[in-house]
Design an enzyme around this catalytic site. Sequence first.
Site, mmCIF file in Angstrom:
data_model
loop_
_atom_site.group_PDB
_atom_site.id
_atom_site.type_symbol
_atom_site.label_atom_id
_atom_site.label_comp_id
_atom_site.label_asym_id
_atom_site.label_seq_id
_atom_site.Cartn_x
_atom_site.Cartn_y
_atom_site.Cartn_z
ATOM 1 C CG ASN A 565 -1.861 -1.155 1.191
ATOM 2 O OD1 ASN A 565 -2.647 -1.300 0.274
ATOM 3 N ND2 ASN A 565 -1.739 -2.014 2.165
ATOM 4 C CE1 TYR A 566 0.448 4.503 3.707
ATOM 5 C CE2 TYR A 566 0.493 2.263 4.531
ATOM 6 C CZ TYR A 566 -0.053 3.522 4.535
ATOM 7 O OH TYR A 566 -1.111 3.807 5.346
ATOM 8 C CG LEU A 567 6.877 0.276 0.092
ATOM 9 C CD1 LEU A 567 7.731 -0.925 0.403
ATOM 10 C CD2 LEU A 567 7.584 1.564 0.499
#
Length: 608
Positions: A565-567
Site C-alpha cells: 500500500n505504500y511503496l
Amino acid sequence: HDKKAKKRKHEYEEDEEDEDIKPKKKTKDKKVTEGKKAKKEEEEKWKWWEEERYTDGSKWRFLEHKGPVFAPPYEPLPDKVKFYYDGKPLKLSAPAEEVATFFAKMLDHEYTTKDIFRKNFFKDWRKEMTSEEKSKITDLNKCNFSDMNEYFKAQSEARKQMSKEEKQKIKEENERLLQEYGFCIMDNHKERIGNFRIEPPGLFRGRGDHPKMGMLKRRIRPEDIIINCSKDSKHPKPPPGTKWKEVRYDNKVTWLASWTENIQGSIKYIMLNPSSRIKGEKDWQKYETARRLKKCVDRIRNQYRDDWKSKEMRIRQRAVALYFIDKLALRAGNEKEEGETADTVGCCSLRVEHIKLYPKMDDQEYVVEFDFLGKDSIRYYNKIPVEKRVFKNLQLFLENKQPEDDLFDRLNTSILNKHLQELMDGLTAKVFRTYNASITLQQQLKELTCSDDSIPAKILSYNRANRAVAILCNHQRAPPKTFEKSMQNLQTKIDEKQNQLSAARKQLKAAKADHKASHDDKSKKAVEVKRKAVQRIEEQLMKLQVQATDREENKQIALGTSKLNYLDPRISVAWYVSLLPPCGKSMRSCPADWKTRSQRWGRVVHPP
Ligand SMILES: *[C@@H]1O[C@H](CO)[C@@H](O)[C@H](O)[C@H]1NC(C)=O
Ligand SMILES: *[C@@H]1O[C@H](CO)[C@@H](O)[C@H](O)[C@H]1NC(C)=O
Ligand SMILES: *[C@@H]1O[C@H](CO)[C@@H](O)[C@H](O)[C@H]1NC(C)=O
Ligand SMILES: CC(=O)N[C@H]1CO[C@H](CO)[C@@H](O)[C@@H]1O
C-alpha cells in the site's frame, strides 16, 4: 480457514479503511499450472497504462462475471458424535448444531474462556435453537462440546494424512472453481477477481478485546447479494432455487458483488485482484499524487514553519499537527472502523496525556515522547527531538489543561483536511505517509545494496529497506507463536550445514594431498569435484544464515502492508533492473560502513 485467519491476525494488514487490497495467499497462484501460466502472461501484456482513461467518472463499459462461490452447505454430524447437556446426550436440530460446531472447533482457543465471547456466543446460539432446545439449554457451563471437538481434530488429522491422489483431486477442484468463477470480463479483457469465495459462517473474533467477539457471523446467501454487471452481459446465475437480492448496472463503481455483514453492519465487496487495471490505476494515481507532493513539499514545509509563529492559536496548532504528520507519518485521526469502540487516536485527536515534554533528555534537547493507541489499537511509542519552536508551542498548548483534554483543541480532522486540500490538490495525511514511505524505500535501497552481494544478500537488503518503511509506518505485529520454534529449526539446519561443510573441506584437503602425491588426471578431477562441493555447501550455508538474520529482524515487524500500500512498485522495479548486468557491474561496491548502516534497521545483524 482457521489457520489462515489466525495468520492474518498476526500480520497487521487492514491498514486503511478504504483498503481492499490485502496480501494474497501465495498458494492460490501456485495452483495455476504451467500451461495456464503462459496464458496468464499473455493476458498480462495488456498495457492499460498506455491507453486513454475514462474521463466521465465511469470505471468500465462492459462487465461480465459468474458471481461469487458460496461456502459449502452445512453437513450434519454423524450420529455417533454427541453433544452433552448437563451430562446427558442431547441431539440438536441442524441449525443449532451448526452453530455449536463453530464453538466446538475453537474449544482449545483462549477465546472460548473469555466472558464476553461466551456471552455473545450463547445469546446468538440460542436464536438458532428450537423452542424446545431453548427451554432445555439455559446454561453454557453445562454444555459439553468435547466429543465434537475430538471429532473435528480427528478430521483435520485425516486431512493431513490424505493420499497424494486425494490432495490432487482437491487441487483440481479448486482450479476448476478458479477458472470458472475467478475471472471476469471487463472491457474486452479477462481479469482476475480478488475474493470470489464467500467466507463461511463462524464466530466473530475481532482484534484485541472486541466487544462483539463470539457473535455469530451469519452464512451469506444469494438473497443477501447485490450483483453489479453490464446490462448487456450474461448475468450471473444464482444457485438453483435461489434469487439475488438485486442486480445493478452501475459502471461508476468497481465492485462485482456486495453484501452487508451482520456483525458491524459494514458493506463487503467482491473486487478485482491487485493485478487488474482498476486496482493498478488507483495505485498509479496514488503514487503520482505522492510524487506531486515531493515537488512542493519544500513550500509546504516553509509555510508551516512560518505558521508556528502565527498570532492565531488555531493556525499554530494546525501547523504543529502538520509537522507531526510530515515528520512522523502519523495518521490524521478519524480512521476508526465502524463500530470500533476502542479508545484510539490520531494526530488531530491526540490528548494531553499522550505526550510528554522533556527540555533535555540524555544528550538531546526538546524531546517529545509519544505514547498512544493508534488505529486498530496498535500502540505508537516514540521519543523524538523536535525543533525549539515546536516544543515551545506544545508547552503553550498544554497550559491549563487536564490530561484528558485535547492537545489541539482548535483543530479537527476536517479542518486539517481542508487545509491540506488548499496546499495541494488531492493532498491528505495519507499522501505524506505514501511519499515518505516510498522515498525512504528508494534511499534505503541505494544505501544498503552493494553490487558484489550475492542474491540472498540482495534480498536481505531489500527486506531491510522494506523494514525501514514498516518501522516508519508503525506496522508492528505480535511475534508469531511459532517464531522460536521455527528459528530453532533453522538453527538446526545451519548447524547441520556447518558440519557438512567441515566434512567437505576435509575431503577437499585429502583430495589435494592425493593429487600432490600422484599428479595424475584422475586425482586432479577429484580435487575439482570436491572443490565444487565445498562451494555449493558454502552457498547453501550462507543462504540459511541470511534467512535466519532476515527472520530474526522481522520478528515484530509486518512487511505486507507497506509493500502493498505504500511503496511505489516502480522503485522496486528500478532497483531490480539496476542490479542486472551490465548496469549492476557499474554500481559502487560495498561501502566500508555498510555494517553499521544496516544495523539501524535490525536488532541482530550478521551481514554475510
Ligand atoms: C464431556 O464429555 C466427555 C465424553 O464425551 C467426558 O469424557 C467428559 O468428562 C465430559 N466433561 C465434563 C466436564 O463433563
Ligand atoms: C520521513 O520520516 C522520517 C522519520 O520521521 C524523517 O526523518 C524524514 O525526514 C522523512 N523523510 C522525508 C523525505 O520526508
Ligand atoms: C471541526 O471544527 C469546525 C470549526 O470549529 C466545526 O465547524 C466542525 O463541525 C468540526 N468538525 C468535526 C467533524 O468535528
Ligand atoms: C444504480 C445503483 O444502484 N448504483 C449504486 C451502486 O453502488 C454504489 C455504491 O454502493 C451506490 O452508491 C449506487 O447508488
